[in-house]
Design a protein around this motif. Structure first.
Motif, PDB file in Angstrom:
ATOM      1  N   GLU A  94      40.519  48.268  30.286  1.00  9.72           N
ATOM      2  CA  GLU A  94      39.028  47.761  31.143  1.00  9.72           C
ATOM      3  C   GLU A  94      39.227  48.383  32.328  1.00  9.72           C
ATOM      4  O   GLU A  94      38.322  48.785  33.142  1.00  9.72           O
ATOM      5  CB  GLU A  94      38.848  47.057  30.800  1.00  9.72           C
ATOM      6  N   VAL A  95      40.475  47.926  32.701  1.00 11.40           N
ATOM      7  CA  VAL A  95      40.914  48.406  34.251  1.00 11.40           C
ATOM      8  C   VAL A  95      40.404  50.003  34.766  1.00 11.40           C
ATOM      9  O   VAL A  95      39.992  50.584  35.455  1.00 11.40           O
ATOM     10  CB  VAL A  95      41.846  47.469  35.329  1.00 11.40           C
ATOM     11  N   MET A  96      41.517  50.874  33.674  1.00 11.90           N
ATOM     12  CA  MET A  96      40.857  51.925  34.046  1.00 11.90           C
ATOM     13  C   MET A  96      39.891  53.014  33.953  1.00 11.90           C
ATOM     14  O   MET A  96      39.534  53.389  34.364  1.00 11.90           O
ATOM     15  CB  MET A  96      42.277  52.453  32.890  1.00 11.90           C
ATOM     16  N   ARG A  97      39.166  51.722  32.992  1.00 11.03           N
ATOM     17  CA  ARG A  97      37.846  52.065  32.036  1.00 11.03           C
ATOM     18  C   ARG A  97      37.207  52.183  33.821  1.00 11.03           C
ATOM     19  O   ARG A  97      36.724  53.063  34.232  1.00 11.03           O
ATOM     20  CB  ARG A  97      37.530  52.001  31.142  1.00 11.03           C
ATOM     21  N   THR A  98      36.748  51.222  34.103  1.00 19.05           N
ATOM     22  CA  THR A  98      35.352  50.591  34.988  1.00 19.05           C
ATOM     23  C   THR A  98      36.172  48.981  35.466  1.00 19.05           C
ATOM     24  O   THR A  98      35.773  48.176  35.270  1.00 19.05           O
ATOM     25  CB  THR A  98      34.464  50.142  34.446  1.00 19.05           C
ATOM     26  N   PRO A  99      37.076  49.682  36.684  1.00 22.72           N
ATOM     27  CA  PRO A  99      37.746  48.293  37.322  1.00 22.72           C
ATOM     28  C   PRO A  99      36.478  47.231  37.830  1.00 22.72           C
ATOM     29  O   PRO A  99      35.915  47.848  38.852  1.00 22.72           O
ATOM     30  CB  PRO A  99      38.647  49.333  38.213  1.00 22.72           C
ATOM     31  N   ALA A 100      36.871  46.017  37.091  1.00 22.82           N
ATOM     32  CA  ALA A 100      35.587  45.250  37.639  1.00 22.82           C
ATOM     33  C   ALA A 100      36.209  43.589  37.761  1.00 22.82           C
ATOM     34  O   ALA A 100      36.826  42.954  36.877  1.00 22.82           O
ATOM     35  CB  ALA A 100      34.803  45.365  37.326  1.00 22.82           C
ATOM     36  N   SER A 101      36.190  42.790  38.934  1.00 23.02           N
ATOM     37  CA  SER A 101      36.498  41.335  38.780  1.00 23.02           C
ATOM     38  C   SER A 101      36.007  40.960  37.843  1.00 23.02           C
ATOM     39  O   SER A 101      37.188  39.756  36.742  1.00 23.02           O
ATOM     40  CB  SER A 101      35.984  40.515  39.921  1.00 23.02           C
ATOM     41  N   GLU A 102      34.080  40.933  36.957  1.00 25.06           N
ATOM     42  CA  GLU A 102      33.845  39.606  36.237  1.00 25.06           C
ATOM     43  C   GLU A 102      34.362  40.403  35.005  1.00 25.06           C
ATOM     44  O   GLU A 102      34.392  39.605  34.222  1.00 25.06           O
ATOM     45  CB  GLU A 102      32.259  40.913  36.071  1.00 25.06           C
ATOM     46  N   THR A 103      34.748  41.532  34.750  1.00 22.68           N
ATOM     47  CA  THR A 103      35.460  42.182  33.603  1.00 22.68           C
ATOM     48  C   THR A 103      36.993  41.526  32.848  1.00 22.68           C
ATOM     49  O   THR A 103      36.933  40.849  32.077  1.00 22.68           O
ATOM     50  CB  THR A 103      35.955  43.839  32.904  1.00 22.68           C
ATOM     51  N   ILE A 104      38.033  41.337  34.110  1.00 19.04           N
ATOM     52  CA  ILE A 104      39.343  40.492  33.789  1.00 19.04           C
ATOM     53  C   ILE A 104      38.119  39.469  33.486  1.00 19.04           C
ATOM     54  O   ILE A 104      39.530  38.344  33.004  1.00 19.04           O
ATOM     55  CB  ILE A 104      39.983  40.169  35.247  1.00 19.04           C
ATOM     56  N   ASP A 105      37.147  38.105  34.464  1.00 18.81           N
ATOM     57  CA  ASP A 105      37.979  37.010  34.394  1.00 18.81           C
ATOM     58  C   ASP A 105      37.068  37.151  32.911  1.00 18.81           C
ATOM     59  O   ASP A 105      37.180  35.783  31.863  1.00 18.81           O
ATOM     60  CB  ASP A 105      36.411  36.552  34.814  1.00 18.81           C
ATOM     61  N   LYS A 106      35.921  38.076  32.092  1.00 19.88           N
ATOM     62  CA  LYS A 106      35.312  37.673  30.902  1.00 19.88           C
ATOM     63  C   LYS A 106      36.577  37.514  29.800  1.00 19.88           C
ATOM     64  O   LYS A 106      36.526  37.027  28.832  1.00 19.88           O
ATOM     65  CB  LYS A 106      34.145  38.570  30.341  1.00 19.88           C
ATOM     66  N   ILE A 107      37.296  38.514  30.398  1.00 25.31           N
ATOM     67  CA  ILE A 107      38.699  38.543  29.227  1.00 25.31           C
ATOM     68  C   ILE A 107      40.024  37.523  28.828  1.00 25.31           C
ATOM     69  O   ILE A 107      39.864  37.430  27.910  1.00 25.31           O
ATOM     70  CB  ILE A 107      39.832  40.420  29.687  1.00 25.31           C
ATOM     71  N   ILE A 108      40.007  37.639  30.258  1.00 25.68           N
ATOM     72  CA  ILE A 108      40.738  36.272  30.264  1.00 25.68           C
ATOM     73  C   ILE A 108      40.111  34.660  30.137  1.00 25.68           C
ATOM     74  O   ILE A 108      40.559  34.037  29.203  1.00 25.68           O
ATOM     75  CB  ILE A 108      41.494  35.673  31.719  1.00 25.68           C
ATOM     76  N   SER A 109      39.217  34.825  29.901  1.00 29.49           N
ATOM     77  CA  SER A 109      38.207  33.475  29.212  1.00 29.49           C
ATOM     78  C   SER A 109      37.915  33.844  28.006  1.00 29.49           C
ATOM     79  O   SER A 109      38.085  32.713  27.242  1.00 29.49           O
ATOM     80  CB  SER A 109      36.940  33.485  30.065  1.00 29.49           C
ATOM     81  N   ALA A 110      38.107  34.500  27.676  1.00 26.31           N
ATOM     82  CA  ALA A 110      37.580  35.208  25.833  1.00 26.31           C
ATOM     83  C   ALA A 110      38.880  34.525  25.966  1.00 26.31           C
ATOM     84  O   ALA A 110      39.299  33.679  24.262  1.00 26.31           O
ATOM     85  CB  ALA A 110      37.308  36.146  25.513  1.00 26.31           C
ATOM     86  N   TYR A 111      39.781  35.135  25.570  1.00 28.36           N
ATOM     87  CA  TYR A 111      41.774  34.921  25.554  1.00 28.36           C
ATOM     88  C   TYR A 111      41.859  33.302  25.104  1.00 28.36           C
ATOM     89  O   TYR A 111      42.695  32.942  24.472  1.00 28.36           O
ATOM     90  CB  TYR A 111      42.733  35.573  25.580  1.00 28.36           C
TER      91      TYR A 111
END
Length: 330
Positions: A123-140
């Motif tokens: 996801e970071v390679m595709r669209t780097p965004a802090s919101e994306t990281i937070d969502k993935i970490i929160s999900a797992y």
């Protein structure tokens, strides 16, 4: 007149072409940086944050009502060491062995962490965004919490049922299972720093990409504003010579002054970005924040606030509207 307007339009087209070329160059640099930075981040970064949970896993072998591999009936042995005169109660049944349950769940946690690591890099390679990281970490993290909380609740239900079924079921099945389920709950809480570490590693890449783009657009704004001011100066000179009767000298002077203010604010904004970058580099190497360093952070926050207020200034907005009107007239 027509030749002059045609030349000005050509200059704006050349400016747009240079902007597109520069933007493409920026995206190429960003992509190269992301690829190199992500390749340098290995899954082994979880080793340090996983040490505590792994130690807890090893400790779980010493908390068992039945025998465990290699160690044998370690709980009875420890009790005899702590209380030399104590004699174990002879039981007519052997409790079920659940030593493997924390091991299986811990392996499942590792698999989840690797899945999160892979998805984060993608996801970071595709669209780097802090919101994306937070969502993935929160999900797992939610998955791990669900597993670690579910097993103790199941164990509690077994305890309530086994009370009626008798001592053999109570001590032979329910109690050993509940003991391991509580250990799994502890493992789940201790494993969360692993996911947090993954998030921090990938967040550093996102922060650098954001910084690269902010600097680029700040420089672009400054360069384009200076170019437009130069064009207006030429127009003002031509108007003074009688070549542009449709625009008054007063209007051109107003436009030039407003754009000069915009250029000055662009310089201030760029200086603030440079200050932010320099201070962030210092913060990355800090172990502890002293009172002096806290004051530096407060100064940085004030600079950001000043820049934000400048961007919302009424004169700035008026200048941009005048600029738009010039482009429309052209």
């Amino acid at each position: 007149m027509l030749n002059n307007n045609f030349a000005q339009q050509s200059q704006f087209k050349n400016l747009d072409a240079r902007h597109d070329s520069s933007k493409n160059g920026l995206e190429e640099r960003v992509d190269r940086y992301k690829e190199a930075a992500l390749n340098n981040i290995r899954f082994s970064v979880i080793v340090k944050p996983a040490v505590i949970s792994f130690v807890a896993l090893l400790f779980s072998f010493f908390l068992d009502l039945s025998t465990v591999p290699i160690l044998g009936n370690i709980t009875v042995k420890l009790a005899q060491i702590l209380f030399p005169k104590w004699q174990p109660v002879t039981e007519s049944f052997t409790p079920y062995s659940f030593w493997w349950l924390p091991v299986v769940v811990y392996i499942f946690y590792i698999i989840l962490a690797y899945a999160a690591f892979t998805k984060l890099k993608k996801e970071v390679m595709r669209t780097p965004a802090s919101e994306t990281i937070d969502k993935i970490i929160s999900a797992y993290t939610t998955i791990i919490d669900s597993v670690s909380m579910t097993l103790p609740l199941i164990g509690a239900a077994l305890l309530l049922i086994s009370i009626k079924l008798g001592e053999e079921v109570f001590l032979g099945l329910s109690v050993p299972f509940e003991v391991k389920a509580l250990i799994i709950l502890a493992l789940g809480k201790l494993f969360e720093p692993v996911l947090d570490q993954l998030g921090l590693e990938l967040q550093s890449v996102v922060n650098h990409v954001t910084d690269m783009r902010d600097k680029y657009y700040s420089k672009l704004q400054l360069r384009n504003t200076q170019s437009i001011i130069k064009q207006l100066s030429i127009q003002q000179s031509n108007s003074a010579a009688g070549k542009l009767p449709e625009l008054s000298l007063k209007d051109l002077e107003v436009y030039k002054n407003l754009l000069s203010q915009t250029s000055q604010m662009s310089k201030e904004l760029m200086n603030n970005f440079n200050s932010i970058h320099a201070l962030l580099e210092k913060i990355n190497g800090m172990q502890n924040l002293s009172s002096e360093k806290v004051e530096e952070l407060k100064t940085l926050a004030q600079s950001i606030s000043t820049a934000s207020q400048s961007l919302s200034d009424e004169k700035t907005l008026t200048g941009l509207k005048y600029l738009e009107s010039i482009v429309v007239k052209k």
